[in-house]
Design a protein around this motif. Sequence first.
Motif: not given
Length: 100
Positions: A36-44
Amino acid sequence: MTVSQIEERQQMLDVVRGLLSTRAAPDVAAEVVQRIEDHLAGADDYLLRGINPPRADRDPAWDEARGNAYFETERKGAVHLELGTFTTFPDARVEELIAG
């Protein structure tokens, strides 16, 4: 991203962490939180605006066709009825909606 959005994101992650810690094995919980954190980091910030951005490879034909079809009914008091609602409403209500 605003301070408020950052705080909201942190609150959301805290809820997810709490739920996972009580319902999943520690290694599974850690892996899910990391994903989740990895996804949010790239999700702006688009996840916090209530809509996902369109795919880069999408064909705009659907949006154009929908826009053309809806153009005549926009700002004229028309009602948009989602497909499938006809199974929820009684037949008399469906007929009433169709009749306008």
